[in-house]
Motif scaffolding. Structure first.
Motif, short mmCIF file in Angstrom:
data_model
loop_
_atom_site.label_atom_id
_atom_site.label_comp_id
_atom_site.label_asym_id
_atom_site.label_seq_id
_atom_site.Cartn_x
_atom_site.Cartn_y
_atom_site.Cartn_z
N ASP A 62 0.69 -1.41 -0.29
CA ASP A 62 -0.25 0.12 -0.22
C ASP A 62 0.63 1.41 0.35
O ASP A 62 0.33 2.54 -0.35
N LYS A 63 2.35 0.98 -0.19
CA LYS A 63 3.05 2.38 -0.05
C LYS A 63 3.58 2.81 -1.20
O LYS A 63 2.99 2.49 -2.57
N GLU A 64 2.70 3.83 -1.33
CA GLU A 64 2.96 5.09 -2.57
C GLU A 64 4.67 5.03 -3.74
O GLU A 64 4.19 4.95 -5.19
N THR A 65 5.20 5.84 -2.84
CA THR A 65 6.31 6.11 -3.78
C THR A 65 7.31 4.65 -3.70
O THR A 65 7.66 3.98 -2.38
N TRP A 66 8.74 4.99 -4.25
CA TRP A 66 9.56 3.97 -3.98
C TRP A 66 10.89 4.08 -2.76
O TRP A 66 10.86 2.97 -2.01
N PHE A 67 10.56 4.96 -2.16
CA PHE A 67 11.27 5.44 -0.46
C PHE A 67 10.28 4.75 0.13
O PHE A 67 11.19 3.51 1.44
N GLU A 68 9.33 4.53 0.57
CA GLU A 68 8.07 4.54 1.47
C GLU A 68 8.57 2.85 1.42
O GLU A 68 8.72 2.31 2.13
N LYS A 69 8.08 2.48 -0.25
CA LYS A 69 8.34 0.75 -0.18
C LYS A 69 9.42 0.06 0.70
O LYS A 69 9.65 -0.40 1.17
N ASN A 70 10.28 0.54 0.28
CA ASN A 70 11.89 -0.20 0.27
C ASN A 70 12.26 0.68 2.23
O ASN A 70 12.80 -0.57 2.61
N TRP A 71 11.55 1.73 2.57
CA TRP A 71 11.85 1.66 3.90
C TRP A 71 10.74 1.01 4.97
O TRP A 71 11.79 0.33 5.34
#
Length: 113
Positions: free
Chosen positions: A29-38
């Motif tokens: 459900d994370k939107e950005t690449w940074f959020e997903k990787n985090w």
């Protein structure tokens, strides 16, 4: 040949990226690449910590049981060694007997012709 290699590499990379998304469904459900990787990094670390806790608990139990296990091992060692030697001796002698008998049978068959 180069084209085939390039297509193969692209396919493998795409599969690797697709599989990395499957590892942590809570991060979809994370939107950005940074959020997903985090999110994936945090989940990976959680799993690592959980495995580390299990390993540490097992190590503590093993260390607590070490004296009792050592005494049991030392008490059982003479019996285990004698059984091993006995079994090995029987195994070797049985094997040798079987080989010798098979050689005799072969000789009988060959020389009787």
């Amino acid at each position: 040949m180069r084209t085939m290699m390039l297509l193969t590499i692209i396919t493998l990379m795409t599969m690797a990226i697709a599989k990395s998304d499957e590892k942590y469904p809570m991060c979809k459900d994370k939107e950005t690449w940074f959020e997903k990787n985090w999110c994936e990094t945090v989940e990976f670390q959680k799993q690592g910590w959980e495995q580390g806790k299990k390993d540490l608990t097992k190590t503590k139990v093993d260390l607590q049981n070490l004296p009792a296990n050592a005494i049991t091992f030392l008490k059982e060692t003479p019996t285990n060694v004698s059984n091993f030697v006995k079994d090995t001796g029987n195994g070797v002698s049985n094997w040798a007997t079987n080989e010798w008998n098979s050689i005799k049978e072969y000789q009988k068959k060959t020389w009787s012709k």
